[in-house]
Design a protein around this motif. Structure first.
Motif, PDB file in Angstrom:
ATOM      1  N   GLY A 206     -24.015   4.916   2.123  1.00 30.06           N
ATOM      2  CA  GLY A 206     -23.523   5.892   2.984  1.00 30.06           C
ATOM      3  C   GLY A 206     -24.266   7.186   3.101  1.00 30.06           C
ATOM      4  O   GLY A 206     -24.038   8.030   3.746  1.00 30.06           O
ATOM      5  N   GLN A 231     -19.391   0.501   8.188  1.00 34.63           N
ATOM      6  CA  GLN A 231     -18.794   1.641   7.860  1.00 34.63           C
ATOM      7  C   GLN A 231     -17.753   2.175   8.798  1.00 34.63           C
ATOM      8  O   GLN A 231     -16.852   2.469   8.541  1.00 34.63           O
ATOM      9  CB  GLN A 231     -19.822   2.717   7.552  1.00 34.63           C
ATOM     10  CG  GLN A 231     -20.433   2.827   6.300  1.00 34.63           C
ATOM     11  CD  GLN A 231     -22.046   3.390   6.307  1.00 34.63           C
ATOM     12  OE1 GLN A 231     -21.973   4.016   7.415  1.00 34.63           O
ATOM     13  NE2 GLN A 231     -22.466   3.403   5.038  1.00 34.63           N
ATOM     14  N   MET A 234     -14.695   0.158   7.947  1.00 33.77           N
ATOM     15  CA  MET A 234     -14.422   0.656   6.832  1.00 33.77           C
ATOM     16  C   MET A 234     -13.686   1.806   6.585  1.00 33.77           C
ATOM     17  O   MET A 234     -12.491   1.821   5.781  1.00 33.77           O
ATOM     18  CB  MET A 234     -15.366   0.700   5.457  1.00 33.77           C
ATOM     19  CG  MET A 234     -15.984  -0.503   4.986  1.00 33.77           C
ATOM     20  SD  MET A 234     -14.671  -1.447   4.037  1.00 33.77           S
ATOM     21  CE  MET A 234     -14.911   0.026   2.677  1.00 33.77           C
ATOM     22  N   ALA A 238      -9.853   2.317   4.440  1.00 34.00           N
ATOM     23  CA  ALA A 238      -9.975   3.049   3.637  1.00 34.00           C
ATOM     24  C   ALA A 238      -8.815   4.448   3.559  1.00 34.00           C
ATOM     25  O   ALA A 238      -8.110   4.591   2.492  1.00 34.00           O
ATOM     26  CB  ALA A 238     -11.215   3.834   3.076  1.00 34.00           C
ATOM     27  N   GLN A 239      -8.969   4.798   4.694  1.00 30.62           N
ATOM     28  CA  GLN A 239      -7.628   5.756   4.811  1.00 30.62           C
ATOM     29  C   GLN A 239      -6.382   5.363   4.714  1.00 30.62           C
ATOM     30  O   GLN A 239      -5.394   5.647   4.399  1.00 30.62           O
ATOM     31  CB  GLN A 239      -7.884   6.794   6.194  1.00 30.62           C
ATOM     32  CG  GLN A 239      -8.844   7.616   5.979  1.00 30.62           C
ATOM     33  CD  GLN A 239      -9.589   8.148   7.357  1.00 30.62           C
ATOM     34  OE1 GLN A 239      -9.141   7.673   8.334  1.00 30.62           O
ATOM     35  NE2 GLN A 239     -10.376   9.149   7.053  1.00 30.62           N
ATOM     36  N   GLN A 241      -5.188   2.793   3.451  1.00 28.80           N
ATOM     37  CA  GLN A 241      -4.974   2.319   1.967  1.00 28.80           C
ATOM     38  C   GLN A 241      -4.126   3.355   1.292  1.00 28.80           C
ATOM     39  O   GLN A 241      -2.898   2.831   0.701  1.00 28.80           O
ATOM     40  CB  GLN A 241      -6.515   2.204   1.126  1.00 28.80           C
ATOM     41  CG  GLN A 241      -6.123   1.842  -0.352  1.00 28.80           C
ATOM     42  CD  GLN A 241      -7.364   1.969  -1.074  1.00 28.80           C
ATOM     43  OE1 GLN A 241      -8.274   2.542  -0.580  1.00 28.80           O
ATOM     44  NE2 GLN A 241      -7.163   1.888  -2.221  1.00 28.80           N
ATOM     45  N   ALA A 242      -4.616   4.649   1.637  1.00 29.16           N
ATOM     46  CA  ALA A 242      -3.833   5.437   0.843  1.00 29.16           C
ATOM     47  C   ALA A 242      -2.122   5.517   1.311  1.00 29.16           C
ATOM     48  O   ALA A 242      -1.289   5.459   0.280  1.00 29.16           O
ATOM     49  CB  ALA A 242      -4.348   7.007   1.172  1.00 29.16           C
ATOM     50  N   PRO A 245      -0.431   0.981   0.860  1.00 29.81           N
ATOM     51  CA  PRO A 245      -1.203   0.203  -0.121  1.00 29.81           C
ATOM     52  C   PRO A 245      -0.623  -1.200  -0.297  1.00 29.81           C
ATOM     53  O   PRO A 245      -1.479  -2.238  -0.343  1.00 29.81           O
ATOM     54  CB  PRO A 245      -0.756   0.422  -1.524  1.00 29.81           C
ATOM     55  CG  PRO A 245       0.224   1.645  -1.292  1.00 29.81           C
ATOM     56  CD  PRO A 245       0.579   2.103   0.222  1.00 29.81           C
ATOM     57  N   GLY A 246       0.255  -1.605   0.493  1.00 29.02           N
ATOM     58  CA  GLY A 246       0.609  -3.181   0.403  1.00 29.02           C
ATOM     59  C   GLY A 246      -0.069  -3.719   1.420  1.00 29.02           C
ATOM     60  O   GLY A 246      -0.198  -5.163   1.443  1.00 29.02           O
ATOM     61  N   LYS A 247      -0.703  -3.176   2.434  1.00 25.24           N
ATOM     62  CA  LYS A 247      -1.372  -3.775   3.342  1.00 25.24           C
ATOM     63  C   LYS A 247      -2.843  -4.408   3.128  1.00 25.24           C
ATOM     64  O   LYS A 247      -3.312  -4.770   3.906  1.00 25.24           O
ATOM     65  CB  LYS A 247      -1.334  -2.900   4.831  1.00 25.24           C
ATOM     66  CG  LYS A 247      -0.037  -3.011   5.393  1.00 25.24           C
ATOM     67  CD  LYS A 247       0.160  -4.073   6.196  1.00 25.24           C
ATOM     68  CE  LYS A 247       1.384  -4.330   7.500  1.00 25.24           C
ATOM     69  NZ  LYS A 247       2.642  -3.911   6.550  1.00 25.24           N
ATOM     70  N   MET A 248      -3.311  -3.801   2.071  1.00 24.19           N
ATOM     71  CA  MET A 248      -4.502  -3.697   1.480  1.00 24.19           C
ATOM     72  C   MET A 248      -5.162  -5.101   1.532  1.00 24.19           C
ATOM     73  O   MET A 248      -6.275  -5.479   1.978  1.00 24.19           O
ATOM     74  CB  MET A 248      -4.752  -3.175   0.273  1.00 24.19           C
ATOM     75  CG  MET A 248      -5.992  -2.317  -0.019  1.00 24.19           C
ATOM     76  SD  MET A 248      -6.443  -1.310   1.613  1.00 24.19           S
ATOM     77  CE  MET A 248      -8.288  -1.948   1.718  1.00 24.19           C
ATOM     78  N   PRO A 249      -4.539  -6.250   1.000  1.00 18.78           N
ATOM     79  CA  PRO A 249      -5.304  -7.260   0.897  1.00 18.78           C
ATOM     80  C   PRO A 249      -5.769  -8.125   1.997  1.00 18.78           C
ATOM     81  O   PRO A 249      -6.853  -8.470   2.107  1.00 18.78           O
ATOM     82  CB  PRO A 249      -4.340  -7.993   0.083  1.00 18.78           C
ATOM     83  CG  PRO A 249      -3.261  -7.071  -0.582  1.00 18.78           C
ATOM     84  CD  PRO A 249      -3.342  -6.133   0.177  1.00 18.78           C
ATOM     85  N   SER A 250      -4.792  -7.991   3.049  1.00 16.61           N
ATOM     86  CA  SER A 250      -5.465  -8.579   4.287  1.00 16.61           C
ATOM     87  C   SER A 250      -6.772  -7.984   4.914  1.00 16.61           C
ATOM     88  O   SER A 250      -7.376  -8.451   5.552  1.00 16.61           O
ATOM     89  CB  SER A 250      -4.020  -8.699   5.536  1.00 16.61           C
ATOM     90  OG  SER A 250      -3.964  -6.930   5.465  1.00 16.61           O
ATOM     91  N   ILE A 252      -8.921  -6.595   3.104  1.00 12.67           N
ATOM     92  CA  ILE A 252     -10.275  -6.780   2.567  1.00 12.67           C
ATOM     93  C   ILE A 252     -10.634  -8.236   2.985  1.00 12.67           C
ATOM     94  O   ILE A 252     -11.817  -8.321   3.358  1.00 12.67           O
ATOM     95  CB  ILE A 252      -9.684  -7.179   0.916  1.00 12.67           C
ATOM     96  CG1 ILE A 252      -8.982  -5.893   0.535  1.00 12.67           C
ATOM     97  CG2 ILE A 252     -10.882  -7.516   0.042  1.00 12.67           C
ATOM     98  CD1 ILE A 252      -8.163  -6.081  -0.857  1.00 12.67           C
TER      99      ILE A 252
ATOM    100  N   ASN B  17       4.322  -8.293  -1.850  1.00 11.17           N
ATOM    101  CA  ASN B  17       4.224  -6.811  -2.141  1.00 11.17           C
ATOM    102  C   ASN B  17       4.708  -6.748  -3.409  1.00 11.17           C
ATOM    103  O   ASN B  17       5.692  -6.118  -3.696  1.00 11.17           O
ATOM    104  CB  ASN B  17       5.294  -6.239  -1.006  1.00 11.17           C
ATOM    105  CG  ASN B  17       4.638  -5.065  -0.179  1.00 11.17           C
ATOM    106  OD1 ASN B  17       3.519  -4.552  -0.691  1.00 11.17           O
ATOM    107  ND2 ASN B  17       5.334  -4.511   0.823  1.00 11.17           N
ATOM    108  N   ASN B 104       0.708  -0.363  -5.784  1.00 12.79           N
ATOM    109  CA  ASN B 104       0.630  -1.714  -5.368  1.00 12.79           C
ATOM    110  C   ASN B 104      -0.215  -2.282  -6.416  1.00 12.79           C
ATOM    111  O   ASN B 104      -1.380  -1.747  -6.985  1.00 12.79           O
ATOM    112  CB  ASN B 104      -0.083  -1.703  -4.082  1.00 12.79           C
ATOM    113  CG  ASN B 104       0.072  -3.048  -3.206  1.00 12.79           C
ATOM    114  OD1 ASN B 104      -0.526  -3.706  -3.244  1.00 12.79           O
ATOM    115  ND2 ASN B 104       1.300  -2.878  -2.577  1.00 12.79           N
TER     116      ASN B 104
END
Lengths: 268, 207
Positions: A206, A231, A234, A238-239, A241-242, A245-250, A252, B17, B104
């Protein structure tokens, strides 16, 4: 002299009789209560009755042990007359318990020795006691004493321990420290207070202006480059995510795919 | 291990979830025995379970925004056991009606090449620590009482130093999103640990 002794005997017998009468009355009362008032009887009053009885037994014991009391053991009672017929006077004296003074009951009532069976058992026990030597006996006594004292200690000590422990808790001795809580939570959550350990030479990605591909693509540089190349992708992730949070894995996953596609050294 | 691999179901569509409901607190070393005693009484009747784990926290940083964090854990007591990779989302403190922190949570078991794999992906280890302690369970509730130690020489888990004179106490439940009723159970359980330990929802940002 003879007369004085006789008088003394008479007096002590009389006082013994009165004490026994007291004891008998208390027993009467207690048994009556147990039989008729058992539904209303409280435990404390039962204990009171027991205390009364034990007190009276104690006085009788004291009386018997008193120096002034002549030894009843030395007195001899001889049955002078046995009769198979009912004796009203005797029945009255014994509250109808012994109506006749016959050969049938006299051996029981005037007995000065234990039952033959009991005597037999006693003989066996004393024979056994005589068989073991005094040393062995001493040893057994010591063992028993030790066991008893150990048991007593065990029974007494934990209670003390428990009491002191609960007392300590009651004294509001703090069992936790909020500052420690914060330090631990910070450390586990964000590595606060833990030494940051980035391998030397690795630069936090960064920072613009890092020389990227000088001297051939080492693995490290390639990875940094890969990360930098993404970046743009990304940051929104990252934003996001806050908020979600539930959507994060996909997310990644997609990152992994695209990153490996562009950064893998062997694909070039 | 902090948690057994919970995600027994296959990861389909990338949207499992599961939320972790969390309450945290700590107990001083000298009060640890009392706490363990109480937990043994309160929790399911099981063999006391101890653990010693090494946790490595990896970051993937972008130019802006929050870095992305993954936690890799391995058991020091059982070196052959799989590694445990865990993603934890941003904790939500919520309002007063919810009694626990919610975040989560994705748990997966991983092979021993996990650190290399993360490195290859561009993750960098940010910090590491060793946690040793005990796990208790009561139904879905999980109570972890652990000593957190910093690692003095990077990677050498024999050379560690306790972080404080307290044990970290965490009460957690994994549940699908929106099942806030579990926080009610957690609150009543936490009540029973007072005044030995006060379990609270602690916003790590404010620590």
């Amino acid at each position: 002299m003879q007369q004085r002794e006789e008088k003394q005997l008479e007096a002590s017998v009389e006082s013994l009789i009165s004490r026994v009468a007291h004891l008998k009355n208390s027993l009467h009362g207690f048994i009556y209560k147990l039989e008729n008032e058992y539904d209303r009887l409280t435990w404390p009053s039962v204990l009171d009755n027991f205390a009364l009885l034990s007190g009276q037994l104690n006085t009788i014991n004291k009386l018997l042990k008193n120096e002034k009391t002549p030894s009843f053991r030395n007195q001899i009672i001889i049955p002078l007359l046995l009769s198979p017929e009912r004796d009203e006077e005797l029945a009255r004296l014994t509250e109808q318990r012994v109506p006749v003074f016959s050969h049938e009951i006299v051996p029981d009532h005037l007995r000065t020795k234990p039952d033959p069976e009991v005597e037999e058992q006693e003989k066996q026990l004393s024979a056994e006691a005589a068989r073991i030597g005094p040393e062995v006996a001493q040893k057994q006594i010591q063992t028993l004493n030790k066991l008893c004292s150990n048991l007593l200690e065990k029974l007494n000590n934990p209670r003390d321990d428990r009491e002191s422990e609960s007392a300590a808790i009651r004294q509001n001795k703090p069992s936790f420290n909020p500052a420690d809580t914060n330090a631990l939570v910070g450390a586990v959550g964000y590595g606060k207070g833990l030494s940051k350990c980035r391998p030397p030479g690795s630069v936090a990605p960064g920072h613009p202006g890092q020389p990227m591909m000088t001297g051939g693509p080492t693995l490290q540089q390639v990875t940094i480059g890969g990360a930098q190349g993404h970046q743009a992708g990304m940051a929104p992730v990252a934003q996001q995510q806050a908020g979600q949070p539930g959507k994060m894995p996909s997310n990644i996953k997609t990152n992994i795919k695209s990153a490996s596609a562009s950064m893998h050294p062997y694909n070039r | 291990m902090e948690a057994p691999p919970v995600t027994v179901m296959p990861v389909t569509g990338g949207t499992i979830n599961m939320m972790e409901y969390l309450l945290q607190g700590s107990v001083l070393d000298q009060a640890l025995d009392s706490l363990l005693h109480r937990l043994r009484g309160l929790c399911d009747n099981m063999e006391p379970e101890s653990f010693a784990d090494h946790e490595l926290v990896y970051l993937l940083k972008g130019q802006q925004g929050n870095p992305f964090m993954l936690r890799a854990r391995r058991s020091l007591a059982h070196p052959t056991a799989p590694w445990h990779l865990r993603y934890l989302g941003q904790p939500e403190v919520g309002d007063k009606s919810r009694h626990a922190l919610v975040r989560n949570c994705v748990d997966v078991a991983a092979s021993h090449s996990l650190p290399d794999f993360l490195n290859e992906m561009g993750f960098r280890m940010d910090h590491e620590f060793v946690a040793k302690g005990h796990v208790f369970r009561k139904g879905a509730l999980k109570v972890v009482v652990s000593k957190v130690s910093r690692v003095l020489v990077p990677g050498n888990t024999d050379n560690i130093e306790p972080l404080s004179l307290s044990y970290l106490v965490e009460l957690s439940v994994l549940a699908p999103a929106g099942q806030d009723t579990v926080s009610e159970d957690m609150r009543s359980f936490a009540e029973q640990l007072k005044p030995l330990v006060h379990l609270e929802k602690i916003d790590p940002k404010r620590v």
